[in-house]
Write an enzyme that holds these catalytic residues in place. Sequence first.
Site, mmCIF file in Angstrom:
data_model
loop_
_atom_site.group_PDB
_atom_site.id
_atom_site.type_symbol
_atom_site.label_atom_id
_atom_site.label_comp_id
_atom_site.label_asym_id
_atom_site.label_seq_id
_atom_site.Cartn_x
_atom_site.Cartn_y
_atom_site.Cartn_z
ATOM 1 N N LYS A 1 3.252 60.757 52.688
ATOM 2 C CA LYS A 1 3.714 60.042 51.489
ATOM 3 C C LYS A 1 3.065 60.696 50.278
ATOM 4 O O LYS A 1 1.839 60.729 50.165
ATOM 5 C CB LYS A 1 3.328 58.566 51.584
ATOM 6 C CG LYS A 1 3.681 57.768 50.324
ATOM 7 C CD LYS A 1 3.413 56.289 50.498
ATOM 8 C CE LYS A 1 3.678 55.536 49.208
ATOM 9 N NZ LYS A 1 3.496 54.086 49.359
ATOM 10 N N ARG B 1 8.194 50.157 41.670
ATOM 11 C CA ARG B 1 7.034 49.432 41.140
ATOM 12 C C ARG B 1 7.474 48.372 40.142
ATOM 13 O O ARG B 1 6.872 47.300 40.044
ATOM 14 C CB ARG B 1 6.032 50.410 40.524
ATOM 15 C CG ARG B 1 5.379 51.260 41.602
ATOM 16 C CD ARG B 1 4.356 52.238 41.053
ATOM 17 N NE ARG B 1 3.937 53.168 42.119
ATOM 18 C CZ ARG B 1 3.202 54.238 41.918
ATOM 19 N NH1 ARG B 1 2.786 54.539 40.687
ATOM 20 N NH2 ARG B 1 2.865 55.014 42.930
ATOM 21 N N LYS C 1 8.128 60.827 52.783
ATOM 22 C CA LYS C 1 8.550 60.069 51.604
ATOM 23 C C LYS C 1 7.958 60.675 50.340
ATOM 24 O O LYS C 1 6.762 60.933 50.346
ATOM 25 C CB LYS C 1 8.064 58.627 51.783
ATOM 26 C CG LYS C 1 8.243 57.732 50.574
ATOM 27 C CD LYS C 1 7.489 56.442 50.768
ATOM 28 C CE LYS C 1 7.558 55.632 49.491
ATOM 29 N NZ LYS C 1 6.764 54.448 49.534
#
Length: 328
Positions: free
Chosen positions: A198, A208, A251
């Site tokens: 990640k 977010r 990711k």
Amino acid sequence: MDISSILQGGYQHPLSRQWQGRRALTKSMLMYPIFITDDPDASVEIKTLPGQRRWGVNKLEGFLGPLVQKGLSSVILFGVPFKCQKDGRGTPADDPQGPVIQAIHKLRTLFPSLYIACDVCLCEYTSHGHCGVLNQDGTIHTAPSVARIAEVALNYAKAGAHCVAPSDMMDGRIKAIKRALVDAGYGNRCTLMSYSAKFASALYGPFRDAAGSAPAFGDRKCYQLPPTAKGLARRAIQRDVGEGADIIMVKPALPYLDVIADAAQLAPDHPLACYQVSGEYAMVCAGADAGVYDLKVMAFETVESMVRAGATLILTYFAPQFMDWLDV
Ligand code: PBG
Ligand code: ZN
């Protein structure tokens, strides 16, 4: 022209074009990320994520029913609580009355065939918005972070999650979660999907926003990988395989196709997931809105490129549209 120079004869028909792929994209390869909030009747648009909403548990039947009907086979849940008391250890993460555990119960009853994964992290639940427990000086305190993450993962498994997926990036959490699952008798009942590679990415912006999980100070660079870090990504993948991950994830996805290809080679015996994250989705939508390309053509090109790189499971906000676009 020399005979061996001629390739076009091999892919001139729609069917022979399809045969060029090693594997075809199917509906079962798509996992849909959904945001669950703690107002049970909520259905709130997320401005930066076109078409996506924060859902209350009472809305899940109406929202997911038609998608399951069309072939949606898996979701990954993200909790977005507003009414809770956030603290240093992310206590609300596994509140039995909280949105994630309530949603697991609801979905298990409503859709017995739906596969339910849960993102496991603390950032939506900590007062400081970081993914772990902090020392006085604001640095990550690894041992209590890992212990708390494992505790939350086990509680999601106990609530009925088919899969727990830690996105926190704390060192050693895969082994700790696997140990906790096995010791509590869930070793054969719950899959462990590791967000292994990640990266610290600008592409998490809309998420977010949606999850209210931006850190109150600093950034996530001491636990998320630098975008240049091919070697660290390879080490993280190998480590998580060794620690007992059942599925490996990369990711974001599109800017990291080389890492997906590396993971396919380093973990050839594991399912390989990638996450087309919020900013990637928003980018594809924005380009289509600006007339740069056709949305459907671009969505296919991005996701099929991930399949070509080696992904066998793709987390994407396009999952609902693909249920209309794909036959199987
Ligand atoms: C939090 C988490 C993030 C995403 C999934 N889990 C954001 C972050 O690390 O800041 C990103 C997903 C997306 O952008 O769609 N641990
Ligand atoms: Zn987090």
